[in-house]
Design an enzyme around this catalytic site. Structure first.
Site, PDB file in Angstrom:
ATOM      1  N   VAL A 219     -22.895  11.373 -39.936  1.00  0.00           N
ATOM      2  CA  VAL A 219     -22.237  12.435 -40.686  1.00  0.00           C
ATOM      3  C   VAL A 219     -22.461  12.285 -42.198  1.00  0.00           C
ATOM      4  O   VAL A 219     -22.217  13.217 -42.968  1.00  0.00           O
ATOM      5  CB  VAL A 219     -20.735  12.486 -40.302  1.00  0.00           C
ATOM      6  CG1 VAL A 219     -19.967  11.401 -41.031  1.00  0.00           C
ATOM      7  CG2 VAL A 219     -20.147  13.841 -40.549  1.00  0.00           C
TER       8      VAL A 219
ATOM      9  N   SER B  25     -22.614   7.079 -38.214  1.00  0.00           N
ATOM     10  CA  SER B  25     -22.876   6.867 -36.780  1.00  0.00           C
ATOM     11  C   SER B  25     -24.242   6.271 -36.467  1.00  0.00           C
ATOM     12  O   SER B  25     -24.495   5.889 -35.326  1.00  0.00           O
ATOM     13  CB  SER B  25     -22.739   8.178 -36.018  1.00  0.00           C
ATOM     14  OG  SER B  25     -21.405   8.577 -35.981  1.00  0.00           O
TER      15      SER B  25
ATOM     16  N   TYR C 255     -24.417  14.174 -30.339  1.00  0.00           N
ATOM     17  CA  TYR C 255     -23.172  14.747 -29.836  1.00  0.00           C
ATOM     18  C   TYR C 255     -23.472  15.969 -28.960  1.00  0.00           C
ATOM     19  O   TYR C 255     -24.369  15.928 -28.139  1.00  0.00           O
ATOM     20  CB  TYR C 255     -22.238  15.112 -31.007  1.00  0.00           C
ATOM     21  CG  TYR C 255     -22.127  14.004 -32.009  1.00  0.00           C
ATOM     22  CD1 TYR C 255     -21.771  12.710 -31.608  1.00  0.00           C
ATOM     23  CD2 TYR C 255     -22.378  14.221 -33.357  1.00  0.00           C
ATOM     24  CE1 TYR C 255     -21.675  11.684 -32.530  1.00  0.00           C
ATOM     25  CE2 TYR C 255     -22.281  13.201 -34.284  1.00  0.00           C
ATOM     26  CZ  TYR C 255     -21.940  11.933 -33.866  1.00  0.00           C
ATOM     27  OH  TYR C 255     -21.851  10.931 -34.770  1.00  0.00           O
TER      28      TYR C 255
ATOM     29  N   LYS D 170     -24.254   3.026 -34.817  1.00  0.00           N
ATOM     30  CA  LYS D 170     -24.042   2.920 -33.369  1.00  0.00           C
ATOM     31  C   LYS D 170     -25.316   2.475 -32.640  1.00  0.00           C
ATOM     32  O   LYS D 170     -25.248   1.881 -31.568  1.00  0.00           O
ATOM     33  CB  LYS D 170     -23.567   4.270 -32.809  1.00  0.00           C
ATOM     34  CG  LYS D 170     -22.177   4.701 -33.299  1.00  0.00           C
ATOM     35  CD  LYS D 170     -21.834   6.111 -32.811  1.00  0.00           C
ATOM     36  CE  LYS D 170     -20.381   6.501 -32.999  1.00  0.00           C
ATOM     37  NZ  LYS D 170     -19.971   6.788 -34.373  1.00  0.00           N
TER      38      LYS D 170
ATOM     39  N   TYR E  82     -14.958  -1.290 -36.751  1.00  0.00           N
ATOM     40  CA  TYR E  82     -15.710  -0.054 -36.519  1.00  0.00           C
ATOM     41  C   TYR E  82     -15.881   0.739 -37.814  1.00  0.00           C
ATOM     42  O   TYR E  82     -16.976   1.199 -38.134  1.00  0.00           O
ATOM     43  CB  TYR E  82     -14.983   0.784 -35.453  1.00  0.00           C
ATOM     44  CG  TYR E  82     -15.537   2.182 -35.281  1.00  0.00           C
ATOM     45  CD1 TYR E  82     -16.720   2.408 -34.592  1.00  0.00           C
ATOM     46  CD2 TYR E  82     -14.865   3.278 -35.831  1.00  0.00           C
ATOM     47  CE1 TYR E  82     -17.230   3.690 -34.448  1.00  0.00           C
ATOM     48  CE2 TYR E  82     -15.368   4.565 -35.688  1.00  0.00           C
ATOM     49  CZ  TYR E  82     -16.544   4.767 -35.002  1.00  0.00           C
ATOM     50  OH  TYR E  82     -17.046   6.033 -34.871  1.00  0.00           O
TER      51      TYR E  82
END
Lengths: 305, 305, 305, 305
Positions: free
Chosen positions: B259, B63, B241, B66, B189
């Site tokens: 992660v 992530s 998150y 991102k 992605y």
């Protein structure tokens, strides 16, 4: 930096926004304010302060009181506080019952109504029936002003119209997360929300949070440095209900708004700020207040980001 | 400040935590890492950098990608981006479908999976089938390293086990918020998530975000100062998150975790940081990485709060 | 009772409603039907049947197919079926992902899309790649008609626009509640939804459910009496999505509607019914079909309540 | 049919279940009952009745009172009632606040607590402070017994522990769906829940609902035939909270349970039934009561399906 000039520019630029937004009208006692009011105060560590607009005009501080009760409860209970209230953004509106139900009556953070009600309950457990006076005394101390009290009409009006908050306190009681009498808790909470202060007093009162918990003028340590850091972090992530991300995004400062039209904010190591203008945007935060703070961080480059 | 000494202290203090946490095991290809790895890198504006641990060890950035896709999409689309993805904390887990359904397929922010998938869709619309290469090129440029590529095994494995993400992209397509072929979007992605980098490269890559969008070494402006400020604000409020509040609370820096065990963070105007250790806490963020950053801000006093 | 007269009265009374409602338009292939169509068929246990309107007009049976797949899966799996799909009303719309997420991928009942997709998965596990043909054969048998097939254009169109259903099957796969290939499951599901039948065939096909699982004409037992009782109960509580309570309230019969405009219903021990009219009410059920059934139970006094 | 024999068989078959289930203990006053009690009563249209077990034992009727208040409110207000409470299954537990918040304070149906509280408010609006006595009088009339009253200890205990219900009434007040004083509404609601009756009285009281609204013995019409049909439909789809589907599935009769251990049910055109046994299953309905009714419909074949 010439703060007086910057404040003047801001005052000029926000004029055109007076036609926008809507004063809180969920209780009659809040409706009767002059929509065209604007005031902004800054307090520096050397004792200097800068002001513009109607800075002596008192207004209902509403949810800004949550910053002071959180401070006091954190001082008293330390980390054990977080067994009864979290420190995560809620992602929901300020008085949602949904999350509370899914999460067994533990509110997400001290800045949504449910969280502040639990904080009030914790303070009542400590102060034994004397809690409002003790908290008023604390707020008078940090704002260096004896001339602060609550508005009986607003407090009564909140009680008569605050069914949602009564629902919240009873729901948490059903989960065992309220230890005192629900009526006493909610009455004290409403009294704290109905405190009347002006931007001078509120800006002054926030100075300890800009300076690691120590009032730079009186040198008194109200909370520890670590506690001040955490309160500021929670103000940034949760201080504006479900517009907290938006406030961080546009303003970039730890802050807390109240539905009465006030917003307090701090720039760590530099200053505290209070702005007031009663018309709210669709998220329930002062429309002109938010804009004024955005202009201030843009003009000074003083965002924390 | 003696950063090398501080890094050594941190390395010593985190040793006892190697027994805790759990490596991501939702795909087989991520499981096979050495749980006892720790690496941390800092990059300063004068070109100096400080490193400790296995800083050459590549890992799956997941992530963290991102941050880079959000940067690129913001550069291309500007504020119109926010018509298709918000900038509010979600208050939910990273791959929740609930909020997406209630909010008509508009993800809360670019750092939850749904948001990053929309960002990928936006980039595909611009790059016409060449999007992965263009983004890889951008990441190589900001990290000043040609030696970066994706892990085919991880990308394939994500595809074979990523049913939840396939659900997300189809759900958003049903709301009209995905414009390209769902398979192309999700494949791109997954490739971006499976990029392999080390802490040296990732820390270097974040430098422009610590410096108002401009790489202080090459002087190249990747995004505007206003855009960098906003990305940092969104990292702070949404970068971890439903533990974002907790990260702000304990670490007090804008950051983004993956992660795979990596976390990137920035201290505005001062430095960029990357830490790596693969065992995760119960919220899915690197357990030792989070602790190392908390120790770092405590030891240096460099939190933004 | 003079059913022909009652059907005539109903046909006369529903005329004024042709201007209301809206034909399903989420896929182009469903839009092209004559909105002013009405047909109604009754089948009694002695072999007699009563019909009015365009009873030979075939239409897309859509969710009515869920009654037949549920029957077949219950016959095959018995009560073990309920480990993978519940039998409670959902209280939500037919394709909600929210509940599915809260309840670990176990759909509330076989009549919401997610539930019917799980049922399809169960049938594929049994039939090994031959499932659609086997089910078509079963439907031809109970409706005593070989002249039934699926509409290729509708099936293809469903696939091209059914992103929400693709999201559902992938979500359940992520929870381990889909055992076969997601593409095969969803393709079979769409083919079953696109079957074309008329009210004559559908009313005939429901006769076994009105008679404890045994076709009163052929005497063949398709399911046990206990199974028929349970399917009827689930039709009553869940057969009309989040308007199930409303249908029970106004009509008072176990029934199942399809977005193509058909509704099947049974009066236990007495008859089976099918009504067709393509314009839907705001809940997605045939507007005139619902009214016709309400008129029928009012005129005959044959509600189960 | 030899009902006495069937009741004897049922009594024998449920003996082994006395070890299972758990008596309601959320208020002390409910805990003190004999767990090993069982009673069942049937009332036929010709005046005959059949009984087994401790049929003279009074118990707290709790939510069964909702059937009688719904009847009375429907008689008074007719369809306009449905502007303030729905008739759809909730799909949630009996005292959930979530759905209420999403649906603007309009409860899903009259059989969840929120719905019954609104019904109580409607009755208070009509009866002007005399509502409890009027309703008690109505219940005495339909059960043909003057010997019915409420239990002061239970009512007081409900008040002292019923924080969730106080939350519900305040939440609905905040949406404008409670017109009277919240305290009066909730006190009246708790008094109605604490009524004490036995299976003889409750079975007798339900007879009008089995016979289209008319008491077959006194010939008095309490509600219209259409109203009786609707109440029965709502009992079937919503009478057992989030186990309503399960009850329809296993028992197949319109019915309503109370947390005190009673269940009432009707077989349209044939009889009314009441069963009592205080230990509850995990859904909060009488464990033995549910089983006894399932045995009854299986043995007699008298399900509505």
């Amino acid at each position: 930096m010439n703060y007086d000039l910057i404040l003047k520019e801001i005052q000029a630029e926000i004029q055109e926004l007076f036609s926008q937004g809507k004063v809180a009208d969920y209780i009659p006692a809040l409706k009767n304010v002059n929509k065209n009011t604007f005031a902004m105060s800054l307090n520096l560590f050397d004792g200097k302060s800068h002001h513009i607009g109607q800075v002596d005009q008192k207004f209902s501080i509403q949810s800004i009181s949550k910053v002071f009760t959180f401070s006091k409860a954190l001082e008293i209970y330390g980390k054990t506080l977080y067994k009864r209230v979290g420190h995560e953004p809620s992602g929901n509106s300020f008085n949602s019952l949904v999350q509370l139900e899914h999460e067994n009556g533990i509110p997400r953070n001290p800045f949504i109504n449910a969280g502040a009600i639990v904080i009030t309950d914790l303070l009542i457990s400590r102060y034994n029936g004397n809690s409002f006076d003790k908290l008023l005394n604390f707020i008078q101390q940090i704002s260096d002003s004896k001339n602060i009290n609550f508005d009986q009409e607003v407090a009564t009006s909140e009680k008569e119209h605050g069914y949602r908050n009564v629902a919240l306190v009873n729901m948490m009681k059903s989960f065992g997360n309220i230890h005192n009498n629900t009526k006493e808790v909610i009455d004290t909470y409403f009294k704290l929300c109905s405190l009347r202060m002006n931007t001078k007093e509120l800006s002054r009162a926030m100075l300890y949070l800009a300076n690691h918990g120590i009032d730079p003028l009186s040198k008194k340590e109200f909370i520890t440095s670590a506690q001040a850091k955490r309160i500021n972090a929670v103000m940034l992530t949760c201080g504006h209900y479900d517009a907290s991300g938006d406030f961080a995004f546009h303003v970039g400062l730890p802050g807390k708004s109240g539905v009465g039209g006030g917003i307090v904010a701090i720039i760590p190591n530099i200053m505290s700020i209070c702005v007031y203008s009663p018309a709210l945007n669709e998220k329930g935060n002062s429309l002109i207040g938010t804009k004024a703070l955005e202009l201030f961080t843009t003009k000074t480059g003083l965002s924390i980001f």
